[in-house]
Scaffold this motif. Sequence first.
Motif, PDB file in Angstrom:
ATOM      1  N   SER A 346       0.814  -1.216   0.000  1.00 54.44           N
ATOM      2  CA  SER A 346       0.000   0.000   0.000  1.00 54.44           C
ATOM      3  C   SER A 346       0.846   1.264   0.000  1.00 54.44           C
ATOM      4  O   SER A 346       0.324   2.351  -0.273  1.00 54.44           O
ATOM      5  CB  SER A 346      -0.925  -0.002   1.219  1.00 54.44           C
ATOM      6  OG  SER A 346      -0.167  -0.003   2.416  1.00 54.44           O
ATOM      7  N   GLN A 347       2.140   1.162   0.317  1.00 60.85           N
ATOM      8  CA  GLN A 347       3.008   2.334   0.366  1.00 60.85           C
ATOM      9  C   GLN A 347       4.002   2.379  -0.802  1.00 60.85           C
ATOM     10  O   GLN A 347       4.647   3.405  -1.006  1.00 60.85           O
ATOM     11  CB  GLN A 347       3.811   2.333   1.682  1.00 60.85           C
ATOM     12  CG  GLN A 347       2.995   2.171   2.937  1.00 60.85           C
ATOM     13  CD  GLN A 347       2.095   3.375   3.196  1.00 60.85           C
ATOM     14  OE1 GLN A 347       2.400   4.483   2.800  1.00 60.85           O
ATOM     15  NE2 GLN A 347       0.966   3.138   3.851  1.00 60.85           N
ATOM     16  N   CYS A 349       5.379   2.257  -4.738  1.00 58.90           N
ATOM     17  CA  CYS A 349       4.954   2.646  -6.081  1.00 58.90           C
ATOM     18  C   CYS A 349       5.222   1.489  -7.041  1.00 58.90           C
ATOM     19  O   CYS A 349       6.325   0.937  -7.072  1.00 58.90           O
ATOM     20  CB  CYS A 349       5.706   3.894  -6.542  1.00 58.90           C
ATOM     21  SG  CYS A 349       5.257   4.431  -8.211  1.00 58.90           S
ATOM     22  N   LYS A 358       1.572   6.989   2.983  1.00 54.91           N
ATOM     23  CA  LYS A 358       0.208   7.503   2.870  1.00 54.91           C
ATOM     24  C   LYS A 358      -0.552   7.156   4.137  1.00 54.91           C
ATOM     25  O   LYS A 358      -0.292   6.130   4.768  1.00 54.91           O
ATOM     26  CB  LYS A 358      -0.512   6.893   1.649  1.00 54.91           C
ATOM     27  CG  LYS A 358       0.079   7.245   0.321  1.00 54.91           C
ATOM     28  CD  LYS A 358      -0.713   6.646  -0.823  1.00 54.91           C
ATOM     29  CE  LYS A 358      -0.448   5.161  -0.962  1.00 54.91           C
ATOM     30  NZ  LYS A 358       0.906   4.858  -1.424  1.00 54.91           N
ATOM     31  N   HIS A 365      -2.914   6.930  -4.974  1.00 55.91           N
ATOM     32  CA  HIS A 365      -1.450   6.843  -4.916  1.00 55.91           C
ATOM     33  C   HIS A 365      -0.879   7.874  -5.876  1.00 55.91           C
ATOM     34  O   HIS A 365      -1.104   7.804  -7.090  1.00 55.91           O
ATOM     35  CB  HIS A 365      -0.999   5.432  -5.298  1.00 55.91           C
ATOM     36  CG  HIS A 365       0.481   5.314  -5.511  1.00 55.91           C
ATOM     37  ND1 HIS A 365       1.369   5.202  -4.469  1.00 55.91           N
ATOM     38  CD2 HIS A 365       1.228   5.330  -6.653  1.00 55.91           C
ATOM     39  CE1 HIS A 365       2.600   5.126  -4.938  1.00 55.91           C
ATOM     40  NE2 HIS A 365       2.533   5.200  -6.267  1.00 55.91           N
ATOM     41  N   CYS A 367       2.801   9.490  -6.810  1.00 50.12           N
ATOM     42  CA  CYS A 367       4.244   9.332  -6.601  1.00 50.12           C
ATOM     43  C   CYS A 367       4.992  10.501  -7.249  1.00 50.12           C
ATOM     44  O   CYS A 367       4.564  11.010  -8.305  1.00 50.12           O
ATOM     45  CB  CYS A 367       4.706   8.005  -7.199  1.00 50.12           C
ATOM     46  SG  CYS A 367       6.459   7.657  -6.948  1.00 50.12           S
ATOM     47  N   ARG A 375      -5.286   3.700  -4.936  1.00 46.97           N
ATOM     48  CA  ARG A 375      -4.392   3.049  -3.973  1.00 46.97           C
ATOM     49  C   ARG A 375      -4.477   1.520  -4.042  1.00 46.97           C
ATOM     50  O   ARG A 375      -3.457   0.839  -4.066  1.00 46.97           O
ATOM     51  CB  ARG A 375      -4.742   3.548  -2.574  1.00 46.97           C
ATOM     52  CG  ARG A 375      -3.986   2.859  -1.466  1.00 46.97           C
ATOM     53  CD  ARG A 375      -4.399   3.434  -0.130  1.00 46.97           C
ATOM     54  NE  ARG A 375      -3.723   2.784   0.971  1.00 46.97           N
ATOM     55  CZ  ARG A 375      -3.318   3.417   2.067  1.00 46.97           C
ATOM     56  NH1 ARG A 375      -3.518   4.715   2.186  1.00 46.97           N
ATOM     57  NH2 ARG A 375      -2.720   2.766   3.038  1.00 46.97           N
ATOM     58  N   ASN A 378      -2.927   0.085  -7.245  1.00 41.43           N
ATOM     59  CA  ASN A 378      -1.470   0.127  -7.179  1.00 41.43           C
ATOM     60  C   ASN A 378      -0.925  -1.006  -6.318  1.00 41.43           C
ATOM     61  O   ASN A 378       0.083  -1.633  -6.657  1.00 41.43           O
ATOM     62  CB  ASN A 378      -1.030   1.482  -6.622  1.00 41.43           C
ATOM     63  CG  ASN A 378       0.472   1.582  -6.469  1.00 41.43           C
ATOM     64  OD1 ASN A 378       1.207   1.771  -7.431  1.00 41.43           O
ATOM     65  ND2 ASN A 378       0.942   1.450  -5.239  1.00 41.43           N
ATOM     66  N   SER A 379      -1.605  -1.309  -5.200  1.00 43.70           N
ATOM     67  CA  SER A 379      -1.172  -2.421  -4.341  1.00 43.70           C
ATOM     68  C   SER A 379      -1.256  -3.750  -5.088  1.00 43.70           C
ATOM     69  O   SER A 379      -0.373  -4.606  -4.955  1.00 43.70           O
ATOM     70  CB  SER A 379      -2.036  -2.471  -3.083  1.00 43.70           C
ATOM     71  OG  SER A 379      -1.910  -1.287  -2.329  1.00 43.70           O
TER      72      SER A 379
END
Length: 427
Positions: A346-347, A349, A358, A365, A367, A375, A378-379
């Motif tokens: 989750s954090q 990129c 975040k 998200h 970057c 978000r 992206n995870s």
Amino acid sequence: MQRRKVTLKLYPNAAQSARLEAWTRLHCELYNAALEERIDAWHKARKSISYYDQQNVLPQIKADRPELNELGSHALQQTLRRLDLAFQLFFRRVKAGQTPGFPRFKAAKRFAGFAYPDSAGWRLMQHGGSGATLRIGTGEAAMSIRARGRHRFGVEAKPNDITLTRRNGQWFVSVTLRVPESACARRRTGDQRRGVDFGINDWATFDDGRTIDNPRWLREELPRLAALQRQRARKKGSLRFKRLGRRIARLHERIGNLRRDFVHKETTRMVRQCAILATEQLAPKTMSRSARGTVDAPGRRVRQKAGLNREILSAGFGMVHPMLAYKAEEAGTRLHLSNTRQIKPSQRCSACWELVPKTLSQRMHVCPCGHTAPRDRNSALVVLIDAFNTQHTPGTGVAARPKPLPRQRGKSKSVTRETPTTAPLGA
């Protein structure tokens, strides 16, 4: 041979139901008597009594209590094994320094049921479709109870043992089946490679942007549940108090059944469509920890965290990974579980692999490299990339990138879980 379990619902008539209740009370009485014997032997003589000591006394007990004969020797032995297992777990927790939880005496109404550990004393007859008959007991004491339910393993599956349980006034039988490897296999209809992130707003978000809505079973029923609980609070000590308690229990059971059915269907659909399925390790027990704190250090926003915990538990994340694990093995799907603490999906990129901190309220998200995405999507991309980078080195995670970033050099390898059997990329 594999072992699988299937649960059938029983439909006993009034006489059979009363007899099942009587048998359950006898098993409960045996359990409590065996527990009392162990406690007294330790207090009076500092002597530990084993399962075998108590099993060897069963013939004498049945001679003194003839009503136990119709229960069957193996079922009585299984009740004693149940108590012995409780003591084993108690001593294991003591050695581990955890809260021990000494085995307790059981009330008859809270004693769930009893079991037959092998094929003696019962027989299950399937009648095609969903109809079945369970015959338990021997001789004149035998009962033939109608049952409903079926499994997908066909005639090759052989019943091994059964457990009869009572829930909210209804009876169920869980049958353990011995199934050949060929009968366990699932047919896979697609070769997709997908990363998935499980959450609250959307139950699942895939790397391609597709989402699965969170049905929120508990939230939908909260008004009705609160109304029943208010009614019960005004009727303590009365017959209506017990009736309302049963209605509340049935409502909770309905919510649980809906949740289990939904998770089963969605996980089956995932493994059928995917050759590679990547997600992150989840710890629902840690995620739903209370924010109350202690007297010296009280927590903040306790009520808000309690609501979040309720939603986390209602989503059923605790049953997702076990279901995916055995279904992926049966379908030949590679299931990749990324190490959450090391990768931080989750954090991180998915474009430049840098960490972008975040808060939980930030759902996009963004970057500095210019990559922007929801978000959760992206995870899902991050865990999918991790699965591809570790396809030839199972058991590794972020440190297995072909060209790791300089600040990541020297990191220990991620402990990543894989399914026991994996399919090749082109499968």
